[in-house]
Design a protein around this motif. Sequence first.
Motif, PDB file in Angstrom:
ATOM      1  N   PHE A 108      -2.748  32.863   3.378  1.00  0.00           N
ATOM      2  CA  PHE A 108      -3.263  34.221   1.753  1.00  0.00           C
ATOM      3  C   PHE A 108      -2.956  35.021   2.088  1.00  0.00           C
ATOM      4  O   PHE A 108      -2.257  35.626   3.739  1.00  0.00           O
ATOM      5  CB  PHE A 108      -4.676  34.162   1.147  1.00  0.00           C
ATOM      6  N   GLY A 109      -2.319  36.378   1.668  1.00  0.00           N
ATOM      7  CA  GLY A 109      -2.896  38.033   1.713  1.00  0.00           C
ATOM      8  C   GLY A 109      -3.623  38.645   1.949  1.00  0.00           C
ATOM      9  O   GLY A 109      -4.983  38.518   0.553  1.00  0.00           O
ATOM     10  N   TRP A 110      -3.149  39.941   1.934  1.00  0.00           N
ATOM     11  CA  TRP A 110      -4.031  41.049   1.177  1.00  0.00           C
ATOM     12  C   TRP A 110      -3.782  41.907   0.342  1.00  0.00           C
ATOM     13  O   TRP A 110      -1.988  42.735   0.957  1.00  0.00           O
ATOM     14  CB  TRP A 110      -4.679  42.094   1.952  1.00  0.00           C
ATOM     15  N   VAL A 111      -3.953  42.583  -0.596  1.00  0.00           N
ATOM     16  CA  VAL A 111      -3.057  43.277  -1.667  1.00  0.00           C
ATOM     17  C   VAL A 111      -2.983  44.639  -1.180  1.00  0.00           C
ATOM     18  O   VAL A 111      -2.074  45.345  -0.989  1.00  0.00           O
ATOM     19  CB  VAL A 111      -3.584  43.650  -2.873  1.00  0.00           C
ATOM     20  N   GLY A 154      -9.527  34.898   7.282  1.00  0.00           N
ATOM     21  CA  GLY A 154      -9.253  32.797   7.220  1.00  0.00           C
ATOM     22  C   GLY A 154      -9.783  32.740   8.287  1.00  0.00           C
ATOM     23  O   GLY A 154     -10.785  32.901   8.923  1.00  0.00           O
ATOM     24  N   ASP A 155      -9.611  30.992   8.484  1.00  0.00           N
ATOM     25  CA  ASP A 155     -10.465  30.030   9.033  1.00  0.00           C
ATOM     26  C   ASP A 155      -9.699  30.159  10.108  1.00  0.00           C
ATOM     27  O   ASP A 155     -10.004  30.067  11.430  1.00  0.00           O
ATOM     28  CB  ASP A 155     -10.110  29.240   8.923  1.00  0.00           C
ATOM     29  N   SER A 306      -2.912  34.177   7.324  1.00  0.00           N
ATOM     30  CA  SER A 306      -4.111  33.816   7.748  1.00  0.00           C
ATOM     31  C   SER A 306      -4.080  32.614   7.311  1.00  0.00           C
ATOM     32  O   SER A 306      -3.147  32.531   5.901  1.00  0.00           O
ATOM     33  CB  SER A 306      -5.009  34.750   6.791  1.00  0.00           C
ATOM     34  N   LEU A 307      -4.579  31.424   7.707  1.00  0.00           N
ATOM     35  CA  LEU A 307      -5.119  30.460   6.403  1.00  0.00           C
ATOM     36  C   LEU A 307      -6.728  30.047   6.388  1.00  0.00           C
ATOM     37  O   LEU A 307      -7.542  30.254   7.101  1.00  0.00           O
ATOM     38  CB  LEU A 307      -4.501  29.087   7.966  1.00  0.00           C
ATOM     39  N   VAL A 308      -7.086  29.626   4.666  1.00  0.00           N
ATOM     40  CA  VAL A 308      -8.365  29.462   4.747  1.00  0.00           C
ATOM     41  C   VAL A 308      -8.386  27.949   4.794  1.00  0.00           C
ATOM     42  O   VAL A 308      -7.094  27.006   3.796  1.00  0.00           O
ATOM     43  CB  VAL A 308      -8.163  29.894   3.795  1.00  0.00           C
ATOM     44  N   ARG A 309      -8.655  27.355   4.862  1.00  0.00           N
ATOM     45  CA  ARG A 309      -9.152  25.470   4.657  1.00  0.00           C
ATOM     46  C   ARG A 309      -9.441  25.139   2.896  1.00  0.00           C
ATOM     47  O   ARG A 309      -9.292  24.375   3.132  1.00  0.00           O
ATOM     48  CB  ARG A 309     -10.176  25.043   5.735  1.00  0.00           C
ATOM     49  N   ARG A 323      -4.159  33.809  -4.304  1.00  0.00           N
ATOM     50  CA  ARG A 323      -3.465  33.869  -2.838  1.00  0.00           C
ATOM     51  C   ARG A 323      -3.732  35.053  -2.230  1.00  0.00           C
ATOM     52  O   ARG A 323      -3.876  35.948  -0.764  1.00  0.00           O
ATOM     53  CB  ARG A 323      -2.603  33.357  -2.383  1.00  0.00           C
ATOM     54  N   LEU A 324      -3.891  36.201  -3.225  1.00  0.00           N
ATOM     55  CA  LEU A 324      -4.741  38.269  -2.093  1.00  0.00           C
ATOM     56  C   LEU A 324      -5.080  38.109  -2.234  1.00  0.00           C
ATOM     57  O   LEU A 324      -5.447  37.651  -3.775  1.00  0.00           O
ATOM     58  CB  LEU A 324      -2.959  38.842  -3.179  1.00  0.00           C
ATOM     59  N   LEU A 325      -5.552  38.555  -1.620  1.00  0.00           N
ATOM     60  CA  LEU A 325      -7.632  39.375  -1.721  1.00  0.00           C
ATOM     61  C   LEU A 325      -7.503  40.646  -1.628  1.00  0.00           C
ATOM     62  O   LEU A 325      -6.256  41.460  -0.762  1.00  0.00           O
ATOM     63  CB  LEU A 325      -8.314  38.630  -0.747  1.00  0.00           C
TER      64      LEU A 325
END
Length: 326
Positions: A108-111, A154-155, A306-309, A323-325
């Motif tokens: 995922f990514g960040w805005v 992220g995890d 970054s990866l999230v479980r 997928r954007l925070l």
Amino acid sequence: MARYVLSDDEKNELARVADEYLAAHPVWAPLDDADGIRLEAERLPEGVRRFLVASRGAEDAVIVVANLPLDENLVPTPPSWQVAEKEGAAIREELVLLLIGSVLGDPFGWVNQQNGRLVHDVCPSKGHENSLTSASSQQQLTLHTEDVFHSCRGDYVALMCLRNPDVVGTTVALVESVDIAEPMRQVLHQDRFRFFPDDSHNVVPQHTAENPSALEERPHEVASVLFGPEETPYLRIDADFTSPVPGDAEAERAMNQAVDQLAVAAERVVLSPGEAVFIDNYRAVHGRDTFTPRYDGTDRWLKRTSLVRDLRRTYVRTKSRSRLLG
């Protein structure tokens, strides 16, 4: 540290998967194609897939995969992530990182970070030598939880090395490596700490990586440094962007003690080209050594994501299937 070295046959097989995917997708849009990339990850060699699944289940704090395919004619290290984005530098290596990482979690990514890109470029940039961002070089990046300010951080932090001629080390310290006295440990388990966005996040109108605002002006969360299982707790801390609740001297002492003990316990992980490390963002903190950049196209260059479980927890937070925070 868990480590897997691909055989040359496995390396070539992974390269074929990546090349076939890129041939079928001439427009590189990883944010839109993340689900398809995850599906392609099922074609990776069985040995590395089994290794990653086992490492995820064991919650290994530091996972290294070596002998990944790199372009023999890799372009020069870009002078900034903006240039790398504009030129589409090392797209194949981004895909390799996403293919391997997708076995561990969802990227995922960040805005508000690197234009919302799914994979970031980590390379030194002129004028940012002493910043507290990945564009720095002569400023020590102290041990930290990646994106410490956010409950959906992220995890895993995934870093793939494309170039590292100066043998620059990534510093890593595990929460299990420190023995914090029980009274201080109890304090760290309480919601007595504030967590702020780091300088790479453009989180308020007056704050950018180039002109960072004071911490007090940034949005933040209040939570504990230690959390989760009592016997094997998880960790959330960044000495530069974590502070105790105002006036809480006991919390300040506990945090400083934790920071000092983690620094003593830190070890160096030096990545060579074609190696990727996946750092458990709950069980370990990481930083980076200083180095002197040359700005001649040969400097250290990493790809990062970054990866999230569990991607659904980001959907709950954003109230959208994104997928954007931010």
